[in-house]
Design an enzyme around this catalytic site. Structure first.
Site, PDB file in Angstrom:
ATOM      1  N   SER A 224       1.020   6.695   4.740  1.00 54.02           N
ATOM      2  CA  SER A 224       0.276   5.477   4.448  1.00 54.02           C
ATOM      3  C   SER A 224      -0.989   5.341   5.262  1.00 54.02           C
ATOM      4  O   SER A 224      -1.100   5.842   6.378  1.00 54.02           O
ATOM      5  CB  SER A 224       1.182   4.272   4.748  1.00 54.02           C
ATOM      6  OG  SER A 224       0.494   3.044   4.607  1.00 54.02           O
TER       7      SER A 224
ATOM      8  N   GLY B  86       0.890  -1.153   0.000  1.00 55.16           N
ATOM      9  CA  GLY B  86       0.000   0.000   0.000  1.00 55.16           C
ATOM     10  C   GLY B  86       0.932   1.208   0.000  1.00 55.16           C
ATOM     11  O   GLY B  86       1.994   1.165  -0.581  1.00 55.16           O
ATOM     12  N   THR B  87       0.564   2.285   0.652  1.00 49.38           N
ATOM     13  CA  THR B  87       1.526   3.334   0.983  1.00 49.38           C
ATOM     14  C   THR B  87       1.929   4.199  -0.222  1.00 49.38           C
ATOM     15  O   THR B  87       1.815   3.791  -1.360  1.00 49.38           O
ATOM     16  CB  THR B  87       2.798   2.715   1.621  1.00 49.38           C
ATOM     17  OG1 THR B  87       2.417   1.890   2.704  1.00 49.38           O
ATOM     18  CG2 THR B  87       3.757   3.767   2.100  1.00 49.38           C
ATOM     19  N   ALA B  88       2.459   5.395   0.075  1.00 51.89           N
ATOM     20  CA  ALA B  88       2.998   6.288  -0.951  1.00 51.89           C
ATOM     21  C   ALA B  88       4.317   6.856  -0.460  1.00 51.89           C
ATOM     22  O   ALA B  88       4.375   7.500   0.586  1.00 51.89           O
ATOM     23  CB  ALA B  88       2.013   7.425  -1.230  1.00 51.89           C
TER      24      ALA B  88
END
Length: 518
Positions: free
Chosen positions: A355, A336-338
Site C-alpha cells: 500500500s 486504498g491498498t492492494a
C-alpha cells in the site's frame, strides 16, 4: 450463487487483470507462489499506482516448508520526527493527511528482495519484466481513472505536488499511459538491487525531495531501514485457526471480533440479528485498536491479551442485542491498498498486501524516479498521551493485514482485503459467511458489505444487503449511510482456498481484478 474458479496446480488473485496475468506467467514459467506474488505486486505498482507501489509498505504471511512465516515490511518515522519538531513543522495538532510530513520510510522494496532471497526461485529481474514493460511501453486506462487523476490533482495542489501532476494530470484514455521515470526506478532495482534505493542515488533523491519541502527524512533513515520476520498472532473460530500479522498491523481487530461473536447467537444468515452482532463486535474491536495498538515495541499491553477468549468474554457483555452502542470513538482510516494472494503446485500459499495508504499516498512523487511516497505517517498522533504518538524510528499503527486460515493443522485459506478500517470488517463478514453459512468463497466476496467508521460509528452499507436487513439495523439504532457499490472503503477482497481437488480462487468484482491459474 457465483462460484470460485478451480485450478489444479497453482493460481493467483489480485485487483488488476494485468497483475494477475504477470503472476500467472511466473507460475507458468516454473516459479513458485512467492515468485508469482512478487510479480503481481511489482506489476500492481505500475498499473494501480493509486493503490500501491514503489514508495509504500508491505506485509505478508506465507505457508512454506510446512509452517507459517510472516514479514512486517513497514517503515518507520524519520529520526528527526520528534513530537515537537513535527508539531512545529505542521503548525497544527495533527499531522497533515498528505504532503511531505506524512511520509515514513518505504518498506516494500526491501521486503521484495528479502522475500525473494528466502523463498523465491526466480530473480528480481525475471519477476519485474512485466512491470518494466508496462511502465516503459504503457497500458490502456479508462475515463474513470483519468477523472480520478484529475480529482487528486486538485488535492495535490501544493508545490510539493508538481512532480505528481507532471505525470498523472496529463493522462488520457485515448492513448497508452506510460511512466518512463518509474521504468527507470525498476531498471535500477534490476541492475543493482535495493542498495541504490536505500543508500544510493534513489535514497538521495527521496531525502532531498522531502527535506526541500520541510520534512525530516534523511539518507540515514533510509539506509537504516529493515523489515522483520515475525510470528503471527492467532485465535480459533469454530474449527479453524485464523492468523494475522501482529502489531504494528491492525490484524488483531478481526481476531478480537471473531472471539466476541463466537459465543453469541448470530441468528439466521443475512439477518438483522446477525449483522447487528457483527457490527457491535467490530465497534468494540476497533475501539480497542485505537486505544492500545501501535508499534509492537511501544505497546502498553500484550497483543495476546487482546486476542484472548477471556478479553472477548468481557467485551461481549457490553453488547445489547436490541440496541446499537457507542464505545470510545477512535480515528477513521480510509481505503486504498492492494491485497493479493498466490498458490502453487507444491503447496506454498502466499497472502500479501501492499500500500501507499490513501490512494497515491502523500502526493509527493520523487522527480525523475516516478516513486509515489506513502502517507502512512499521517496516522500517527500528535497527542503526547496517545499510544500511537509519533516518535523517531517508530512504526505507526498500520491498517495492512493479510490473513491466513488453517484447518485440522493444514493450510486452508489465504485471504484479505484492501479498505483501511474496512479490511478487518470485510474479513469478519467474509469468514462468517464461509465458515458459519458454508458459502462458496466467490459468493461470500460478492455479497453485500457494510463498513463501520470508528470516528462516529456510522455504518456505510451497500444496497445489495437488502432493504429488510438495513431497516432492521436502523431499528436497532444504527446510523446507516447508503454508499455506491464500488466505494474503495468496502475493499477489494480476494481469496484462495485449498480443496480436495485443488485450489479455489476468487477475486473481487468491485475491482478490475482476476483470478487466474493453471
Amino acid at each position: 450463487m457465483t462460484e470460485a474458479k478451480l485450478f489444479g496446480s497453482g493460481c493467483v488473485a489480485s485487483p488488476h487483470y494485468l497483475a494477475s496475468a504477470a503472476g500467472l506467467a511466473a507460475l507458468a514459467d516454473g516459479g513458485n507462489a512467492l515468485d508469482a506474488a512478487i510479480a503481481v505486486n511489482l506489476t500492481l505498482g505500475v498499473v494501480t499506482p493509486y493503490m500501491c507501489g514503489y514508495g509504500g509498505d508491505l506485509f505478508t504471511i506465507i505457508w512454506a516448508e510446512g509452517e507459517l512465516h510472516a514479514y512486517n515490511g513497514s517503515g518507520r518515522a524519520p529520526a528527526g520526527a520528534t513530537l515537537d519538531s513535527v508539531r512545529t513543522a505542521a503548525g497544527q495538532n495533527t499531522i497533515p493527511a498528505i504532503g511531505p510530513l506524512s511520509v515514513t520510510v518505504p518498506g516494500a522494496v526491501e521486503a521484495w528482495f528479502t522475500l525473494i532471497d528466502r523463498f523465491g526461485t526466480r530473480s528480481f529481474a525475471e519477476l519485474a519484466a512485466p512491470a518494466l514493460r508496462l511502465a516503459r511501453d504503457g497500458f490502456p486506462i479508462n475515463d474513470l481513472l483519468v477523472a480520478h487523476f484529475d480529482a487528486l490533482g486538485r488535492q495535490y495542489s501544493g508545490s510539493w505536488g508538481e512532480p505528481w501532476r507532471d505525470i498523472y494530470t496529463g493522462a488520457n484514455a485515448s492513448r497508452r499511459f506510460r511512466q518512463p521515470a518509474l521504468a527507470r526506478t525498476i531498471q535500477t532495482l534490476i541492475d543493482g538491487g535495493p542498495e541504490g534505493y536505500y543508500r544510493g542515488e534513489i535514497a538521495a533523491a527521496i531525502s532531498q525531495t522531502l527535506q526541500s519541502n520541510g520534512a525530516f527524512m534523511s539518507k540515514d533513515d533510509l539506509g537504516s531501514h529493515h523489515g522483520d520476520w515475525v510470528d503471527t498472532i492467532s485465535s480459533t473460530y469454530r474449527d479453524i485457526e485464523v492468523h494475522q500479522i501482529p502489531p504494528s498491523s491492525q490484524g488483531l481487530v478481526t481476531l478480537e471480533a471473531l472471539n466476541i461473536v463466537e459465543n453469541l447467537d448470530l441468528g439466521a444468515a443475512e439477518s438483522p440479528e446477525r449483522h447487528h452482532a457483527l457490527i457491535e463486535a467490530t465497534k468494540l474491536a476497533l475501539s480497542d485498536r485505537d486505544a492500545y495498538v501501535t508499534d509492537l515495541e511501544h505497546m502498553r499491553i500484550d497483543p495476546a491479551e487482546l486476542v484472548s477468549k477471556d478479553w472477548a468474554a468481557g467485551r461481549r457483555e457490553l453488547i445489547d442485542p436490541a440496541h446499537a452502542s457507542a464505545p470510545a470513538a477512535g480515528r477513521a482510516a480510509v481505503g486504498g491498498t492492494a491485497y493479493f494472494c498466490a498458490a502453487d503446485g507444491d503447496g506454498m500459499l502466499v497472502s500479501m498486501i501492499q500500500s501507499n495508504y490513501k490512494g497515491f499516498g502523500s502526493g509527493v512523487t520523487v522527480p525523475d524516479w516516478g516513486i509515489n511516497l506513502q502517507d502512512r505517517g499521517s496516522f500517527f498522533s500528535l497527542d503526547p498521551d496517545h499510544v500511537n504518538v509519533i516518535a523517531p524510528g517508530k512504526r505507526t499503527l498500520h491498517t495492512l493485514m493479510p490473513a491466513f486460515a488453517i484447518r485440522n493443522g493444514k493450510p486452508w485459506m489465504a485471504f484479505g482485503s484492501m479498505g483501511g478500517d474496512g479490511q478487518a470488517q470485510t474479513q469478519l463478514q467474509f469468514l462468517t459467511r464461509v465458515v458459519d453459512d458454508g458459502r462458496d468463497i466467490q459468493d461470500a466476496i460478492d455479497a453485500g458489505r457494510w463498513v463501520v467508521s470508528p470516528d462516529d460509528w456510522s455504518v456505510s452499507a451497500e444496497a445489495r444487503l437488502g432493504g429488510e436487513l438495513i431497516d432492521g439495523l436502523r431499528a436497532r439504532g444504527h446510523e446507516i449511510r447508503s454508499v455506491r457499490h464500488n466505494d474503495p472503503n468496502f475493499g477489494h477482497a480476494h481469496a484462495i482456498q485449498v480443496t480436495p481437488v485443488g485450489y479455489a480462487a476468487a477475486f473481487d468484482q468491485r475491482s478490475q481484478g482476476a483470478a487466474l491459474g493453471l
